[in-house]
Motif scaffolding. Sequence first.
Motif, PDB file in Angstrom:
ATOM      1  N   GLY A  78      37.405  45.856  46.319  1.00  0.00           N
ATOM      2  CA  GLY A  78      39.011  45.554  46.374  1.00  0.00           C
ATOM      3  C   GLY A  78      39.349  44.214  46.183  1.00  0.00           C
ATOM      4  N   THR A  79      38.350  43.182  46.221  1.00  0.00           N
ATOM      5  CA  THR A  79      38.570  41.684  45.830  1.00  0.00           C
ATOM      6  C   THR A  79      38.896  41.635  44.276  1.00  0.00           C
ATOM      7  OG1 THR A  79      37.184  41.252  47.835  1.00  0.00           O
ATOM      8  CG2 THR A  79      37.580  39.442  46.101  1.00  0.00           C
ATOM      9  N   VAL A  80      39.710  40.839  44.096  1.00  0.00           N
ATOM     10  CA  VAL A  80      40.173  40.555  42.804  1.00  0.00           C
ATOM     11  C   VAL A  80      39.541  39.218  42.336  1.00  0.00           C
ATOM     12  CG1 VAL A  80      41.999  39.946  41.058  1.00  0.00           C
ATOM     13  CG2 VAL A  80      41.981  41.824  42.740  1.00  0.00           C
ATOM     14  N   ILE A  81      38.531  38.940  41.334  1.00  0.00           N
ATOM     15  CA  ILE A  81      37.995  37.702  40.965  1.00  0.00           C
ATOM     16  C   ILE A  81      38.675  37.266  39.764  1.00  0.00           C
ATOM     17  CG2 ILE A  81      36.000  38.420  42.488  1.00  0.00           C
ATOM     18  CD1 ILE A  81      34.775  38.924  39.569  1.00  0.00           C
ATOM     19  N   THR A  82      38.227  36.073  39.432  1.00  0.00           N
ATOM     20  CA  THR A  82      38.741  35.543  37.883  1.00  0.00           C
ATOM     21  C   THR A  82      37.608  35.133  37.260  1.00  0.00           C
ATOM     22  OG1 THR A  82      40.852  34.502  39.230  1.00  0.00           O
ATOM     23  CG2 THR A  82      40.096  33.727  37.019  1.00  0.00           C
ATOM     24  N   TYR A  83      37.554  35.678  36.071  1.00  0.00           N
ATOM     25  CA  TYR A  83      36.261  35.317  35.127  1.00  0.00           C
ATOM     26  C   TYR A  83      36.888  34.581  34.054  1.00  0.00           C
ATOM     27  CZ  TYR A  83      32.410  35.746  31.909  1.00  0.00           C
ATOM     28  OH  TYR A  83      31.548  35.730  30.965  1.00  0.00           O
ATOM     29  N   ARG A  84      36.315  33.342  33.455  1.00  0.00           N
ATOM     30  CA  ARG A  84      36.743  32.573  32.583  1.00  0.00           C
ATOM     31  C   ARG A  84      35.715  32.730  31.470  1.00  0.00           C
ATOM     32  NH1 ARG A  84      40.697  28.729  34.609  1.00  0.00           N
ATOM     33  NH2 ARG A  84      40.703  28.714  36.827  1.00  0.00           N
ATOM     34  N   SER A  85      36.045  33.172  30.219  1.00  0.00           N
ATOM     35  CA  SER A  85      35.311  32.925  28.931  1.00  0.00           C
ATOM     36  C   SER A  85      35.640  31.802  28.369  1.00  0.00           C
ATOM     37  CB  SER A  85      35.542  34.428  28.417  1.00  0.00           C
ATOM     38  OG  SER A  85      36.613  34.471  28.013  1.00  0.00           O
ATOM     39  N   GLU A  93      38.847  43.391  39.446  1.00  0.00           N
ATOM     40  CA  GLU A  93      38.863  43.919  40.599  1.00  0.00           C
ATOM     41  C   GLU A  93      37.482  44.681  40.988  1.00  0.00           C
ATOM     42  OE1 GLU A  93      40.962  47.294  43.800  1.00  0.00           O
ATOM     43  OE2 GLU A  93      41.758  47.059  41.756  1.00  0.00           O
ATOM     44  N   LEU A  94      36.655  44.325  42.178  1.00  0.00           N
ATOM     45  CA  LEU A  94      35.430  44.840  42.328  1.00  0.00           C
ATOM     46  C   LEU A  94      35.513  46.080  43.210  1.00  0.00           C
ATOM     47  CD1 LEU A  94      33.982  41.615  43.993  1.00  0.00           C
ATOM     48  CD2 LEU A  94      33.872  42.289  41.716  1.00  0.00           C
ATOM     49  N   THR A  95      34.712  47.046  42.757  1.00  0.00           N
ATOM     50  CA  THR A  95      34.826  48.622  43.075  1.00  0.00           C
ATOM     51  C   THR A  95      33.443  49.004  43.673  1.00  0.00           C
ATOM     52  OG1 THR A  95      34.075  49.403  41.013  1.00  0.00           O
ATOM     53  CG2 THR A  95      36.459  49.059  41.107  1.00  0.00           C
ATOM     54  N   ASP A  96      33.624  50.094  44.316  1.00  0.00           N
ATOM     55  CA  ASP A  96      32.317  50.740  45.073  1.00  0.00           C
ATOM     56  C   ASP A  96      31.672  51.744  44.126  1.00  0.00           C
ATOM     57  OD1 ASP A  96      32.095  49.245  47.311  1.00  0.00           O
ATOM     58  OD2 ASP A  96      33.416  50.726  48.439  1.00  0.00           O
ATOM     59  N   ILE A  97      32.171  51.774  42.777  1.00  0.00           N
ATOM     60  CA  ILE A  97      31.654  52.677  41.824  1.00  0.00           C
ATOM     61  C   ILE A  97      30.281  52.406  41.309  1.00  0.00           C
ATOM     62  CG2 ILE A  97      32.253  53.927  39.880  1.00  0.00           C
ATOM     63  CD1 ILE A  97      35.122  53.567  40.399  1.00  0.00           C
ATOM     64  N   PHE A 104      27.477  47.630  40.355  1.00  0.00           N
ATOM     65  CA  PHE A 104      28.935  48.240  40.535  1.00  0.00           C
ATOM     66  C   PHE A 104      29.926  47.814  39.583  1.00  0.00           C
ATOM     67  CE2 PHE A 104      26.460  48.373  44.424  1.00  0.00           C
ATOM     68  CZ  PHE A 104      26.824  49.491  44.868  1.00  0.00           C
ATOM     69  N   ALA A 105      30.814  48.570  39.397  1.00  0.00           N
ATOM     70  CA  ALA A 105      31.645  48.458  38.281  1.00  0.00           C
ATOM     71  C   ALA A 105      32.982  47.398  38.759  1.00  0.00           C
ATOM     72  CB  ALA A 105      32.527  49.380  37.581  1.00  0.00           C
ATOM     73  N   ALA A 106      33.258  46.291  37.884  1.00  0.00           N
ATOM     74  CA  ALA A 106      34.241  45.503  38.125  1.00  0.00           C
ATOM     75  C   ALA A 106      35.483  45.688  37.080  1.00  0.00           C
ATOM     76  CB  ALA A 106      34.016  44.072  38.141  1.00  0.00           C
ATOM     77  N   GLU A 107      36.618  46.255  37.512  1.00  0.00           N
ATOM     78  CA  GLU A 107      37.686  46.934  36.501  1.00  0.00           C
ATOM     79  C   GLU A 107      38.454  45.659  35.990  1.00  0.00           C
ATOM     80  OE1 GLU A 107      39.243  50.142  37.934  1.00  0.00           O
ATOM     81  OE2 GLU A 107      37.564  51.488  37.824  1.00  0.00           O
ATOM     82  N   PRO A 108      38.950  45.556  34.856  1.00  0.00           N
ATOM     83  CA  PRO A 108      39.765  44.454  34.400  1.00  0.00           C
ATOM     84  C   PRO A 108      41.211  44.822  34.997  1.00  0.00           C
ATOM     85  CG  PRO A 108      39.231  45.888  32.606  1.00  0.00           C
ATOM     86  CD  PRO A 108      38.402  46.325  33.727  1.00  0.00           C
ATOM     87  N   VAL A 109      41.913  43.963  35.538  1.00  0.00           N
ATOM     88  CA  VAL A 109      43.177  44.085  36.127  1.00  0.00           C
ATOM     89  C   VAL A 109      44.123  43.623  35.039  1.00  0.00           C
ATOM     90  CG1 VAL A 109      44.711  43.460  37.982  1.00  0.00           C
ATOM     91  CG2 VAL A 109      42.518  43.626  38.368  1.00  0.00           C
ATOM     92  N   ASP A 110      44.171  42.467  34.563  1.00  0.00           N
ATOM     93  CA  ASP A 110      44.895  41.865  33.378  1.00  0.00           C
ATOM     94  C   ASP A 110      44.431  41.120  32.899  1.00  0.00           C
ATOM     95  OD1 ASP A 110      45.150  39.951  35.349  1.00  0.00           O
ATOM     96  OD2 ASP A 110      47.157  40.172  35.617  1.00  0.00           O
ATOM     97  N   ARG A 111      44.695  40.639  31.330  1.00  0.00           N
ATOM     98  CA  ARG A 111      44.160  39.762  30.747  1.00  0.00           C
ATOM     99  C   ARG A 111      45.135  38.695  30.119  1.00  0.00           C
ATOM    100  NH1 ARG A 111      39.289  42.906  27.968  1.00  0.00           N
ATOM    101  NH2 ARG A 111      38.153  43.562  29.732  1.00  0.00           N
ATOM    102  N   TYR A 112      44.700  37.466  30.196  1.00  0.00           N
ATOM    103  CA  TYR A 112      45.593  36.475  29.751  1.00  0.00           C
ATOM    104  C   TYR A 112      44.991  35.743  28.516  1.00  0.00           C
ATOM    105  CZ  TYR A 112      47.586  36.813  34.134  1.00  0.00           C
ATOM    106  OH  TYR A 112      48.276  37.551  35.584  1.00  0.00           O
ATOM    107  N   ARG A 113      45.642  35.245  27.391  1.00  0.00           N
ATOM    108  CA  ARG A 113      45.123  34.429  26.570  1.00  0.00           C
ATOM    109  C   ARG A 113      45.522  32.906  26.837  1.00  0.00           C
ATOM    110  NH1 ARG A 113      42.331  35.778  22.418  1.00  0.00           N
ATOM    111  NH2 ARG A 113      42.071  37.967  22.141  1.00  0.00           N
TER     112      ARG A 113
END
Length: 113
Positions: A78-85, A93-97, A104-113
């Motif tokens: 449930g925690t939202v993390i920021t990843y910088r490429s 968002e971190l999940t229990d999947i 475990f899966a971390a699903e993208p919430v939104d992406r910025y350019r």
Amino acid sequence: MNVFFDALPEFLGALGAAVAVGLATLIARKLCGTRLALMSPSRPTGDLSAPAARRFTLLETAQMNGGTVQITTTRPAGTVITYRSDDRIERFELTDIPLHDGSFAAEPVDRYR
């Protein structure tokens, strides 16, 4: 009195063997317990010890060589993390999947350019 002195070496040998087996068992339990606690995907309810580290795969993200991007964190689901490429910032968002590779899966919430 001779009987006690004759049995003393056998008694000390058995005592030494028992101590050696006990120490080996203690060391094995400590090593296995530490390793299992680090790789455990979840903690039992009511456990107030430090959270276990889990590995997350960032979905829809790839490295320069085409491999998946994985991170290890102790943050809960449930925690939202920021990843910088290289040129963009992405939030996941971190999940229990669980995935097939044990992460475990971390699903993208939104992406910025």
